[in-house]
Design an enzyme around this catalytic site. Sequence first.
Site, short mmCIF file in Angstrom:
data_model
loop_
_atom_site.label_atom_id
_atom_site.label_comp_id
_atom_site.label_asym_id
_atom_site.label_seq_id
_atom_site.Cartn_x
_atom_site.Cartn_y
_atom_site.Cartn_z
N HIS A 137 -7.24 -4.71 -0.67
CA HIS A 137 -6.58 -5.99 -0.99
C HIS A 137 -7.34 -6.70 -2.10
O HIS A 137 -7.17 -7.91 -2.29
CB HIS A 137 -6.52 -6.89 0.24
CG HIS A 137 -6.06 -6.18 1.46
ND1 HIS A 137 -6.93 -5.66 2.38
CD2 HIS A 137 -4.83 -5.89 1.89
CE1 HIS A 137 -6.24 -5.07 3.34
NE2 HIS A 137 -4.98 -5.19 3.07
N HIS A 174 0.83 -1.21 0.00
CA HIS A 174 0.00 0.00 0.00
C HIS A 174 0.86 1.26 0.00
O HIS A 174 0.39 2.33 0.36
CB HIS A 174 -0.90 0.02 1.24
CG HIS A 174 -1.73 -1.20 1.42
ND1 HIS A 174 -2.63 -1.62 0.48
CD2 HIS A 174 -1.78 -2.11 2.43
CE1 HIS A 174 -3.22 -2.74 0.90
NE2 HIS A 174 -2.72 -3.05 2.07
#
Lengths: 333, 333
Positions: free
Chosen positions: B219, B56
């Site tokens: 995700h 991320h």
Amino acid sequence: MKKLINDPAHVVETALAGMAIAHPELRVDAKQRVVVRGDAPVPGKVGLVSGGGSGHEPLHAGFVGLGMLDAACPGEIFTSPVPDQILAATAAVNAGAGVLHIVKNYTGDVLNFEMAAELAEAESGGAVRAVVVNDDVAVRDSLYTAGRRGVGATVILEKMAGAAAEQGRPLEEVARVAEAVNADSRSMGVALTSCTVPAAGHPTFELGENEMEIGVGIHGEPGRERVALAPAREVADMLVQPLLADLPFQRGDRVLCFLNGLGGTPLIELYVMFDEVARILRGNGIEIARSLVGPYITSLEMAGCSVTLTKLDDELVRLWDAPVRTPALRWGV
Amino acid sequence: MKKLINDPAHVVETALAGMAIAHPELRVDAKQRVVVRGDAPVPGKVGLVSGGGSGHEPLHAGFVGLGMLDAACPGEIFTSPVPDQILAATAAVNAGAGVLHIVKNYTGDVLNFEMAAELAEAESGGAVRAVVVNDDVAVRDSLYTAGRRGVGATVILEKMAGAAAEQGRPLEEVARVAEAVNADSRSMGVALTSCTVPAAGHPTFELGENEMEIGVGIHGEPGRERVALAPAREVADMLVQPLLADLPFQRGDRVLCFLNGLGGTPLIELYVMFDEVARILRGNGIEIARSLVGPYITSLEMAGCSVTLTKLDDELVRLWDAPVRTPALRWGV
């Protein structure tokens, strides 16, 4: 084509309208496509203007602000801005101390900036100088370029010449700094995928599932060779060795190492590449004194990266460290 | 799988090694996977620790530094950090004023942070508090989460709570700011493509050529619905209307509007989306008082974006504007 856009023909204007709202400190003319520092023209200061095709964001409009560019004129995607745009940007930042045009070496850009400079000098009588950036060692001539292409060094040059201008240095001095950065910078990139220009609707070029293009241009121009996918440490070698051979950099040199993302490559991979590039530089006795890691001169959603090395002296370090306040690069203010 | 990596099993360590060289102002333990502000522990200051799965970036390690996080502990890609890592980070920033854990609401993260907090309190006797971020309005429960997922508000919260801690406020006050930001923030995202976790080697999910996933998780968790590709202005509606319905925001409210790129979407498209989001907010009488546009909480190379709105009051504006010096967010210093 999977893109967050409306009409493919109006991507640039809409993006500029978004920039205007996100960055109220800039004056954005989304129709004429000119982005100007809010307090321009700054009395006594040399004005810095750059521009080029859109699709390389944050380059150039994201670098408008204190300590960097006074104005940017974004063209259509991957297409030079027109002389009228450049002329408007030049007029908007002309404070009587002259204007420096920063031009990436693509034939259309060079011609249009030359034409705009002539018009600006005829209109205002003020001096306009140009520096042409040509740091890409990949190929001698290219699809849109006679001579080497201008790529990553543009970001470094805009920052350092911008700092020199902010200090109130005269036009010839600012131009000298810009020329010095260009002369001491070398770049090379790699593409893992192509990208799609919205108005075209299909990928600019094709790359096999197991292929990458070494020395790719920022518009997808062919590079040195198409080779099989390789681990990051081998890719780093393919990019850095030609840079070291070309300048040449020497043991004991300090460099700014700019690991640039082309758009579609995640930051975590850029740091992996940075580690590999640093290993090669260390092995050659070259010190990374400053660094920049991230997507700063992109090719839409192209996956890949480029490496730019700029040889540093004390003056360039000071100019790099000087305050800057732009949407994409900011420190000290 | 086209990625600039070496061994898929060692992406995180190598990226951290690269971070260590690029950002010498941080202390990076690439082996234990802890990134600490160089001057930690800062005497008298509450320590802020966050962490979560890697992939991320720049979240979280890119937000370590003055005015934001004191430490970050990155797990494997899309996998929670382990309690030992979190414990090490907590110990490294404990200056006696207590430590705040900032945890995105994913079951593994919540459990591991809780375990680390208990261990840390037992070892040091210092107070550890936690704030759990759960701003994603897309779904009630999700693949890895009971309750709402934590996404974009994490960035805003880390900045504002970090500023409060930097001012020397006590733990309960810093925690109150963090809770307030979470309570007044709402997010929703859209994916145009999947992404590929290196260790898996294939895309996390499949999306048709003409499909997008509204309300996707960071995700790749399923969102609200899979719909046909639409123009940016319709996508903006699909993302913003649920935010406005949920808080609810009211006419006259000031917000921070965070238009986040998920990794593979070019900046020019984020500005197009920002313009469309701004149009909707204007139509609802909501003022964009601050903004952030760029890839700050990503999902590897996923194409798409998310919108986060944080309702502002004068205090939150001051905390947002306060100086920050991290690899990914920097101003005022």
